[in-house]
Design a protein around this motif. Structure first.
Motif: not given
Length: 444
Positions: A249-250, A253-255, A261-265, A272-277
């Motif tokens: 998880t670190d 949270s550290s990124n 920025r990636l989500d904006d693009a 969720g599927s783009w956030a878990s890894w």
């Protein structure tokens, strides 16, 4: 152990950190890896990590066994386990069309054929009508999601030529391209079959021109050991557990700023599927850079673009995640054995036979296949398996009645696996197969 992303240094150009459609970003290569071309620059070693087209064994760089062994023994079998070549993205953003060049993606030369015995050959031609109400969710052009691209087909053909040049021209081991000498196993995905077909056709263009069918061995898609695809709730629970601790998880949270920025693009915030890894971002970016597409922008002004620095960060994080999940995490080895135990057993059985029925066994799978195989064999730390990665290429030599194995990875002999008794190697594979695998997976 050190996290692998801490050891990566990407040589990025300083002139422009924002990549637009007019600037495809050709700086994503360094001594740490190549992410933008199937061709590794001549300034780098031939076996440099190339995500777009992994280095593979060939006649020019083949390392033969010691002369005394070559004189006393003979090559009796070769097994190749590899990933398919480069493809389109497998994970689509909500407004995928806005992230791609107007011409879209080209798979026109990567023809997918299917037919029944005595039937008409059918070519799969994927097109997206411009007037389709959901056309905005995928690019224009002639490719489906996850499909082998024309460039991937070209790479596969060259791969086949290199194999034939080594095993036929140089070593004289293969005599003819035929099902009697070459056994082929793929997943049920079209792209793995296309790769096998392109490689075989390049070995023997005359046979390809005759159009003779070739039996490609697969397993039912719901239990395919090569993908792997069989259900294993127990393994899922193990993975959920080791992805709920700070060691995992670190890095998320550290990124947070990178993720924003990636989500904006990509327009992927709150999905969720783009956030878990970082799997989806890694896939979406490498598919583009490897096939000559620009890094994506989500607006015409070019202000919501993925920079080369952010792309390099995603690639490094992807390596960390693959190493953590399949190697470094607590219980990763158990997770690996549960999810790939069926294939470890399949491979062990194939190598333990008294006599080999084929000279060459070709397995074409996926990144999930190769990362598990590498982890099981101890080829660590892990990186994300490259397109066309050929790992665990096993040469079985027989010397005065005793069989030995040489194991190659990315064209180079693996240290410690230069010369192993076949029985010992098969034993290593069997140790990776849990007892009562079905019951263990299902929690019985």
């Amino acid at each position: 152990m050190q996290l692998i992303f801490q050891n990566l240094a990407f040589a990025l150009p300083l002139a422009s950190s924002v990549v637009t459609a007019q600037n495809p970003g050709l700086g994503l290569s360094s001594a740490s890896g190549v992410y933008n071309s199937s061709e590794t620059p001549s300034t780098l070693p031939w076996n440099t990590y190339n995500f777009c087209n992994a280095p593979h064994i060939n006649a020019l760089h083949y390392a033969p066994p010691p002369l005394a062994v070559s004189a006393a023994g003979q090559l009796v079998h070769v097994s190749v386990v590899m990933r398919h070549h480069k493809r389109t993205p497998d994970n689509l953003a909500p407004s995928e069309r806005a992230l791609n060049p107007p011409m879209g993606w080209d798979c026109s030369k990567a023809v997918q054929l299917t037919y029944d015995l005595g039937g008409v050959a059918i070519a799969h031609d994927a097109t997206t009508p411009a007037q389709h109400p959901f056309a905005r969710t995928i690019w224009s052009g002639t490719c489906d999601a996850g499909q082998l691209t024309s460039g991937g087909l070209i790479d596969a053909a060259q791969h086949g030529k290199d194999l034939w040049e080594l095993y036929h021209d140089h070593l004289g081991f293969l005599s003819v391209v035929s099902p009697e000498e070459i056994w082929v196993r793929t997943s049920t995905e079209d792209r793995t079959m296309q790769v096998a077909g392109a490689m075989l056709a390049a070995m023997d263009p005359l046979r390809a021109a005759r159009g003779q069918p070739w039996a490609v061995h697969t397993q039912p898609s719901s239990i395919d050991s090569l993908v792997p695809a069989y259900p294993c709730p127990a393994a899922n629970s193990i993975r959920d557990a080791f992805q709920a601790v700070p060691a995992w998880t670190d890095h998320l949270s550290s990124n947070v700023s990178l993720k924003a920025r990636l989500d904006d693009a990509f327009g992927t915030a709150d999905i969720g599927s783009w956030a878990s890894w970082y799997d989806h971002f890694f896939d979406a970016l490498t598919a583009r850079t490897c096939n000559g597409h620009p890094l994506p922008c989500n607006d015409f002004a070019g202000t919501k673009c993925v920079s080369e620095a952010d792309a390099a960060a995603v690639f490094a994080i992807g390596d960390f995640e693959y190493d953590y999940i399949w190697h470094a995490a607590e219980n990763a080895s158990t997770y690996n054995s549960l999810t790939f135990g069926a294939f470890f057993a399949e491979l062990a059985d194939a190598l333990a036979v008294p006599e080999f029925s084929h000279r060459l066994a070709l397995y074409v799978g996926h990144d999930g296949s190769l990362v598990r195989l590498l982890a099981g064999l101890g080829v660590v730390p892990l990186r994300w398996p490259s397109s066309a990665l050929k790992s665990s290429l096993k040469y079985v030599w027989e010397v005065v009645g005793t069989r030995f194995v040489r194991v190659f990875h990315e064209g180079t002999v693996i240290k410690g696996m230069e010369w192993i008794p076949l029985e010992e190697f098969v034993g290593t594979l069997r140790l990776l197969v849990p007892d009562q695998l079905f019951e263990r997976c299902m929690g019985d």
